[in-house]
Design a protein around this motif. Structure first.
Motif, PDB file in Angstrom:
ATOM      1  N   GLU A 118      -6.625  20.350  31.772  1.00 34.95           N
ATOM      2  CA  GLU A 118      -5.675  20.368  30.651  1.00 34.95           C
ATOM      3  C   GLU A 118      -6.026  19.294  29.621  1.00 34.95           C
ATOM      4  O   GLU A 118      -5.909  19.531  28.415  1.00 34.95           O
ATOM      5  CB  GLU A 118      -4.250  20.171  31.167  1.00 34.95           C
ATOM      6  N   GLU A 119      -6.475  18.136  30.079  1.00 36.35           N
ATOM      7  CA  GLU A 119      -6.872  17.074  29.146  1.00 36.35           C
ATOM      8  C   GLU A 119      -8.094  17.502  28.341  1.00 36.35           C
ATOM      9  O   GLU A 119      -8.169  17.245  27.142  1.00 36.35           O
ATOM     10  CB  GLU A 119      -7.162  15.785  29.913  1.00 36.35           C
ATOM     11  N   GLU A 120      -9.047  18.158  28.986  1.00 30.94           N
ATOM     12  CA  GLU A 120     -10.237  18.635  28.280  1.00 30.94           C
ATOM     13  C   GLU A 120      -9.852  19.663  27.222  1.00 30.94           C
ATOM     14  O   GLU A 120     -10.391  19.670  26.121  1.00 30.94           O
ATOM     15  CB  GLU A 120     -11.242  19.235  29.269  1.00 30.94           C
ATOM     16  N   HIS A 166     -10.514  19.456  23.161  1.00 31.35           N
ATOM     17  CA  HIS A 166     -11.367  20.447  22.515  1.00 31.35           C
ATOM     18  C   HIS A 166     -10.657  21.794  22.417  1.00 31.35           C
ATOM     19  O   HIS A 166     -10.999  22.738  23.127  1.00 31.35           O
ATOM     20  CB  HIS A 166     -12.671  20.630  23.299  1.00 31.35           C
ATOM     21  N   PRO A 167      -9.649  21.896  21.545  1.00 26.64           N
ATOM     22  CA  PRO A 167      -8.928  23.183  21.450  1.00 26.64           C
ATOM     23  C   PRO A 167      -9.802  24.263  20.836  1.00 26.64           C
ATOM     24  O   PRO A 167     -10.620  23.998  19.955  1.00 26.64           O
ATOM     25  CB  PRO A 167      -7.742  22.850  20.543  1.00 26.64           C
TER      26      PRO A 167
END
Length: 47
Positions: free
Chosen positions: A18-20, A24-25
Motif C-alpha cells: 500500500e505504501e508503494e 507511485h500512483p
C-alpha cells in the motif's frame, strides 16, 4: 512449496504494498476497460 505466512507477515506485506502504491500512483484514464479493448481491436483490424 511456499511456506505459510503468519498474520503479522501478511499485514507487513500488505502495508508495504500500500505504501508503494501511494508513492507511485497509476494515472487513471477516463476510459473504461471495454473502450480500451475496442480501441485496440480497431487498431489491430486496420493493420
Amino acid at each position: 512449496m511456499a511456506q505459510k505466512l503468519s498474520k503479522e507477515q501478511k499485514k507487513a506485506m500488505i502495508q508495504k504494498a500500500e505504501e508503494e502504491r501511494a508513492k507511485h500512483p497509476k494515472p487513471k484514464s477516463g476510459v473504461s476497460g471495454f473502450e480500451t479493448i475496442d480501441e485496440d481491436a480497431k487498431k489491430l483490424s486496420n493493420n
